[in-house]
Design an enzyme around this catalytic site. Structure first.
Site, PDB file in Angstrom:
ATOM      1  N   GLU A   2      69.885  40.084  26.627  1.00 18.55           N
ATOM      2  CA  GLU A   2      69.625  39.320  25.412  1.00 18.55           C
ATOM      3  C   GLU A   2      69.201  40.276  24.313  1.00 18.55           C
ATOM      4  O   GLU A   2      68.927  41.450  24.560  1.00 18.55           O
ATOM      5  CB  GLU A   2      68.569  38.224  25.658  1.00 18.55           C
ATOM      6  CG  GLU A   2      67.227  38.721  26.127  1.00 18.55           C
ATOM      7  CD  GLU A   2      66.305  37.596  26.601  1.00 18.55           C
ATOM      8  OE1 GLU A   2      66.776  36.475  26.856  1.00 18.55           O
ATOM      9  OE2 GLU A   2      65.097  37.867  26.736  1.00 18.55           O
ATOM     10  N   HIS A  46      60.346  32.657  23.747  1.00 21.62           N
ATOM     11  CA  HIS A  46      59.164  33.334  24.271  1.00 21.62           C
ATOM     12  C   HIS A  46      59.446  34.795  24.590  1.00 21.62           C
ATOM     13  O   HIS A  46      58.608  35.492  25.083  1.00 21.62           O
ATOM     14  CB  HIS A  46      58.687  32.638  25.550  1.00 21.62           C
ATOM     15  CG  HIS A  46      59.735  32.607  26.623  1.00 21.62           C
ATOM     16  ND1 HIS A  46      60.011  31.484  27.350  1.00 21.62           N
ATOM     17  CD2 HIS A  46      60.590  33.550  27.082  1.00 21.62           C
ATOM     18  CE1 HIS A  46      60.983  31.739  28.213  1.00 21.62           C
ATOM     19  NE2 HIS A  46      61.344  32.975  28.057  1.00 21.62           N
ATOM     20  N   ILE A  90      55.129  36.206  37.641  1.00 19.71           N
ATOM     21  CA  ILE A  90      55.816  35.065  37.040  1.00 19.71           C
ATOM     22  C   ILE A  90      55.171  34.675  35.709  1.00 19.71           C
ATOM     23  O   ILE A  90      55.823  34.137  34.826  1.00 19.71           O
ATOM     24  CB  ILE A  90      55.774  33.850  38.002  1.00 19.71           C
ATOM     25  CG1 ILE A  90      56.271  34.243  39.412  1.00 19.71           C
ATOM     26  CG2 ILE A  90      56.572  32.688  37.444  1.00 19.71           C
ATOM     27  CD1 ILE A  90      57.697  34.733  39.478  1.00 19.71           C
ATOM     28  N   THR A  91      53.888  34.953  35.549  1.00 19.17           N
ATOM     29  CA  THR A  91      53.099  34.495  34.395  1.00 19.17           C
ATOM     30  C   THR A  91      53.753  34.832  33.055  1.00 19.17           C
ATOM     31  O   THR A  91      54.178  35.960  32.818  1.00 19.17           O
ATOM     32  CB  THR A  91      51.692  35.126  34.435  1.00 19.17           C
ATOM     33  OG1 THR A  91      51.102  34.859  35.698  1.00 19.17           O
ATOM     34  CG2 THR A  91      50.815  34.570  33.330  1.00 19.17           C
ATOM     35  N   THR A 102      45.673  29.120  44.750  1.00 17.90           N
ATOM     36  CA  THR A 102      44.868  27.896  44.723  1.00 17.90           C
ATOM     37  C   THR A 102      45.107  27.075  43.451  1.00 17.90           C
ATOM     38  O   THR A 102      44.671  25.931  43.365  1.00 17.90           O
ATOM     39  CB  THR A 102      43.364  28.223  44.830  1.00 17.90           C
ATOM     40  OG1 THR A 102      43.011  29.120  43.780  1.00 17.90           O
ATOM     41  CG2 THR A 102      43.043  28.853  46.174  1.00 17.90           C
ATOM     42  N   GLY A 103      45.815  27.639  42.477  1.00 20.79           N
ATOM     43  CA  GLY A 103      46.168  26.875  41.275  1.00 20.79           C
ATOM     44  C   GLY A 103      47.350  25.963  41.544  1.00 20.79           C
ATOM     45  O   GLY A 103      48.084  26.136  42.521  1.00 20.79           O
ATOM     46  N   LYS A 104      47.552  24.991  40.670  1.00 15.37           N
ATOM     47  CA  LYS A 104      48.616  24.004  40.860  1.00 15.37           C
ATOM     48  C   LYS A 104      49.993  24.669  40.941  1.00 15.37           C
ATOM     49  O   LYS A 104      50.790  24.374  41.825  1.00 15.37           O
ATOM     50  CB  LYS A 104      48.576  22.997  39.711  1.00 15.37           C
ATOM     51  CG  LYS A 104      49.412  21.756  39.952  1.00 15.37           C
ATOM     52  CD  LYS A 104      49.067  20.645  38.964  1.00 15.37           C
ATOM     53  CE  LYS A 104      49.723  20.917  37.627  1.00 15.37           C
ATOM     54  NZ  LYS A 104      49.593  19.782  36.681  1.00 15.37           N
ATOM     55  N   THR A 105      50.269  25.592  40.013  1.00 11.79           N
ATOM     56  CA  THR A 105      51.589  26.249  39.969  1.00 11.79           C
ATOM     57  C   THR A 105      51.800  27.135  41.192  1.00 11.79           C
ATOM     58  O   THR A 105      52.852  27.079  41.838  1.00 11.79           O
ATOM     59  CB  THR A 105      51.731  27.099  38.685  1.00 11.79           C
ATOM     60  OG1 THR A 105      51.460  26.270  37.555  1.00 11.79           O
ATOM     61  CG2 THR A 105      53.119  27.680  38.563  1.00 11.79           C
ATOM     62  N   TYR A 156      69.964  31.246  36.468  1.00  9.58           N
ATOM     63  CA  TYR A 156      70.419  30.092  37.258  1.00  9.58           C
ATOM     64  C   TYR A 156      71.862  29.745  36.913  1.00  9.58           C
ATOM     65  O   TYR A 156      72.666  29.407  37.783  1.00  9.58           O
ATOM     66  CB  TYR A 156      69.557  28.845  36.992  1.00  9.58           C
ATOM     67  CG  TYR A 156      68.075  29.061  36.935  1.00  9.58           C
ATOM     68  CD1 TYR A 156      67.454  30.042  37.705  1.00  9.58           C
ATOM     69  CD2 TYR A 156      67.268  28.290  36.113  1.00  9.58           C
ATOM     70  CE1 TYR A 156      66.085  30.238  37.643  1.00  9.58           C
ATOM     71  CE2 TYR A 156      65.894  28.479  36.047  1.00  9.58           C
ATOM     72  CZ  TYR A 156      65.316  29.458  36.815  1.00  9.58           C
ATOM     73  OH  TYR A 156      63.966  29.656  36.753  1.00  9.58           O
ATOM     74  N   LYS A 177      37.478  31.799  46.482  1.00  8.58           N
ATOM     75  CA  LYS A 177      37.747  30.865  47.578  1.00  8.58           C
ATOM     76  C   LYS A 177      38.182  31.543  48.877  1.00  8.58           C
ATOM     77  O   LYS A 177      39.066  31.042  49.577  1.00  8.58           O
ATOM     78  CB  LYS A 177      38.827  29.861  47.140  1.00  8.58           C
ATOM     79  CG  LYS A 177      38.405  29.044  45.930  1.00  8.58           C
ATOM     80  CD  LYS A 177      39.402  27.958  45.605  1.00  8.58           C
ATOM     81  CE  LYS A 177      38.927  27.139  44.400  1.00  8.58           C
ATOM     82  NZ  LYS A 177      39.890  26.096  44.015  1.00  8.58           N
TER      83      LYS A 177
END
Length: 291
Positions: free
Chosen positions: A212, A250, A99-100, A17-20, A162, A46
């Site tokens: 990395e 990050h 994903i967070t 329900t969040g934008k992302t 990617y 919800k």
């Protein structure tokens, strides 16, 4: 056969329900068999609503019981994301993809401890997700850059995932499965876990491994490859120019006590028979050269 997910996977979006969550679930549904794969959302406040035509349930357990889903993807804010992983593990799902970005390390320590002895596998957190080309994509990777093929891709870096795929595509090399495992210091599947899956997958001919600086995951994987891998593996390590002791971006990318440098990782990988390029623009060409 792909590894971990395919067109028969049934997926729950935690945080739909969040934008992302809403945005990426829509894109995932539009990719290949996504319409039939994404079957439920979860938001405890919800239940009973519909997002993009997908029913929302109060808990992962209810969503699983109602839809038969075995996979979950998490777009929950950092403060609550570890608890979302816990909920998916307690519901006995096969796979959770988080994903967070920015989950507190302490929260992930607790969550990893709770996962011990459970069957649920975790990809991430702070990862772009997983794509089995022409079947299913879960997460934030762009679908259009992938094509079905026989090259496995496993990467700690989101952006370089990617880039690796785009280079393979330029050489007309499709992928069996592409996994971004995330760069956090405490995460789920490591390079080694994914490499074992690719080694057993009859439809993967070779593997491109992107690592990395920080930690020893790439070295552990390389030593296993030397003794066990039946297929060619090539690699790239990001962070050759990184100053020691400085956290990069990050990621869980920090060189500590002389361990985890790019040079050290490259040296171990080459000792173990993995060909490594120092140039990120050459990953695809290097992979093609070992086929």
């Amino acid at each position: 056969m792909s590894i971990l997910v395919n067109r028969d996977s049934r997926v729950i979006t935690q945080g739909i329900t969040g934008k992302t969550g809403q945005f990426h679930t829509r894109l995932c549904r539009e990719y290949a068999y996504g319409q039939q794969c994404f079957v439920a959302g979860v938001n405890p406040k919800k239940p009973g609503e519909q997002i993009e035509g997908i029913p929302v349930y109060a808990t992962v357990k209810e969503a699983k019981e109602a839809t038969g889903a075995t996979v979950s993807v998490i777009y929950v804010p950092p403060a609550f994301a570890a608890a979302a992983i816990d909920e998916a593990v307690e519901a006995d799902l096969d796979l959770v993809i988080c994903i967070t970005e920015g989950i507190p390390v302490r929260d992930m320590l607790r969550t990893r401890y709770k996962m011990e002895g459970k069957k649920t596998l975790l990809i991430g957190p702070n990862c772009p997700g997983i794509v089995t080309p022409d079947e299913i994509k879960i997460g934030i990777m762009p679908g259009y850059i992938h094509k079905k093929g026989r090259i496995g891709v496993v990467s700690r870096s989101g952006t370089l995932t990617y880039e690796a795929v785009a280079q393979l595509m330029a050489l007309d090399l499709g992928q069996s499965t592409c996994i971004g495992i995330g760069g956090d210091p405490i995460n789920g599947l490591k390079h080694l876990d994914v490499m074992k899956l690719f080694n057993e997958d009859e439809e993967t001919d070779a593997v491109l491994m992107v690592g990395e600086i920080g930690g020893t995951d790439e070295e552990d994987c390389a030593r296993w490859v030397k003794d066990n891998m039946k297929k060619p593996v090539v690699g790239f390590i990001a962070g050759v120019a990184a100053p020691p002791g400085k956290r990069m971006g990050h990621a869980g990318a920090i060189i500590a006590g002389g361990k985890g440098t790019a040079q050290e990782k490259i040296a171990v990988m080459e000792e173990c028979g993995i060909r490594v390029t120092r140039n990120p623009a050459e990953m695809g060409k290097l992979l093609k050269s070992v086929l």
